[in-house]
Design an enzyme around this catalytic site. Structure first.
Site, mmCIF file in Angstrom:
data_model
loop_
_atom_site.group_PDB
_atom_site.id
_atom_site.type_symbol
_atom_site.label_atom_id
_atom_site.label_comp_id
_atom_site.label_asym_id
_atom_site.label_seq_id
_atom_site.Cartn_x
_atom_site.Cartn_y
_atom_site.Cartn_z
ATOM 1 C CG HIS A 39 -1.468 3.973 3.430
ATOM 2 N ND1 HIS A 39 -2.110 3.887 4.417
ATOM 3 C CD2 HIS A 39 -1.262 2.730 3.595
ATOM 4 C CE1 HIS A 39 -1.432 2.990 5.330
ATOM 5 N NE2 HIS A 39 -0.276 2.314 5.432
ATOM 6 C CG ASN B 120 -1.988 -0.807 1.136
ATOM 7 O OD1 ASN B 120 -2.015 -1.588 0.580
ATOM 8 N ND2 ASN B 120 -2.574 -2.065 2.435
ATOM 9 C CG HIS C 77 5.228 -3.379 11.438
ATOM 10 N ND1 HIS C 77 4.635 -4.686 12.613
ATOM 11 C CD2 HIS C 77 4.199 -2.531 10.722
ATOM 12 C CE1 HIS C 77 3.369 -4.497 12.363
ATOM 13 N NE2 HIS C 77 2.798 -3.479 11.669
ATOM 14 N N GLY D 43 3.266 -7.340 5.225
ATOM 15 C CA GLY D 43 3.656 -7.602 4.278
ATOM 16 C C GLY D 43 4.557 -8.542 4.319
ATOM 17 C CG ASN E 291 -3.611 -4.954 6.269
ATOM 18 O OD1 ASN E 291 -3.856 -6.248 6.428
ATOM 19 N ND2 ASN E 291 -2.133 -4.925 6.632
#
Length: 306
Positions: A268, A103, A279, A234, A126
């Protein structure tokens, strides 16, 4: 400056060339050992995944369409098993080409839609919106992941019939009809949220297949990829893709706020949200870049139309 004989120069050049060649060969051996440890190319990498317990059958448990879902049934603790013999499971096994679509804002104005749709299987992350972005992200969806945060969002929205939120979710589900929704992250959310999402899907008479892994994948993936933090969505998705795709191409995986030429990027492609790196995504990007260098996958970060 003293004169150097031609013979001496030739001998020195030869010595330098041989030394340089030995250095290069030793360097390549070290690089090769490092890449072998990570898994060179798609075939060897798939073998590593299988050895670590990651397979299509374990990561995609299909929930039968005729399952009766209630708050008393915990489909994620073995009381109601998914169906591994689903026709879709057989259809996607050992596919030639897969597009895994993230994204990132790098997809904006990428014109990658047609290229993405040309793959045998298209996997998305997602429940990201597709409508109005088809020219950049394509319109096909064979499988889309739903993490715990998106599951909570759908749980709230699908309980409120008539609201804008409800209609938004309903429209999206209609757009991906006859594809597969994967509850990728079973950690961090109460099971009843998944029950109610499944119940809402059935109530809407949605033809999407519902799938989930046979166990929580957070810790196994974190260990396999040697990550210090919780893997991103991902990582979940392209790990799944590697279990059945011969050639994997990644689109929209670019955890930086500007292009290589310095142009600013949105977080995004579908919203103007502030850029937030969660993350340890730059570390994850470096990780997949190592696979890219071995020919294990493609990473598309530029426009698909020259």
């Amino acid at each position: 400056m003293p004169r150097v004989k031609l013979k001496t120069l030739i001998l020195l050049s030869l010595c330098f060339s041989v030394t340089s060649m030995i250095f290069v060969l030793v360097s390549f051996d070290k690089i090769d050992d490092t890449l072998n440890a990570r898994g060179i190319g798609n075939i060897k990498f798939r073998r590593q995944l299988k050895k670590a317990g990651f397979s299509l059958e374990s990561m995609l448990q299909f929930l039968p369409y005729d399952s009766n879902i209630s708050d008393e049934e915990n489909i994620f603790a073995g009381k109601l098993q998914g169906n591994n013999d689903d026709l879709l499971l057989k259809a996607v096994n050992n596919v030639e080409t897969c597009a895994v679509v993230g994204n990132s804002g790098v997809l904006t104005n990428s014109n990658c839609g047609l290229e993405i749709d040309a793959h045998d299987v298209v996997l998305r992350t997602n429940m990201a919106p597709i409508e109005d972005y088809e020219i950049d992200v394509g319109k096909r969806t064979d499988l889309v992941s739903m993490n715990s945060a998106i599951a909570k969002f759908y749980y709230r929205c699908l309980r409120s019939n008539g609201t804008k939120c409800y209609q938004l979710c309903k429209n999206y589900l209609q757009n991906i009809n006859r594809s597969t929704v994967w509850f990728s992250k079973l950690h961090g959310v109460p099971s009843y949220i998944y029950y109610n999402v499944v119940a809402a899907l059935r109530k809407l008479k949605s033809d999407v297949a519902v799938t989930f892994p046979d166990r929580q994948l957070k810790a196994p993936l974190q260990k396999f990829w040697k990550l210090d933090s919780i893997p991103s969505s991902g990582v979940f998705l392209y790990t799944l893709a590697f279990t059945f795709c011969r050639k994997v191409s990644l689109y929209g995986f670019y955890p930086f706020n500007q292009t290589r030429s310095g142009q600013p990027l949105r977080f995004h492609y579908y919203e103007n949200a502030s850029f937030v790196n969660t993350h340890s995504m730059p570390i994850e990007f470096d990780m997949i870049f190592q696979l890219y260098k071995t020919g294990g996958l493609r990473i598309v970060t530029e426009s698909c139309v020259s």
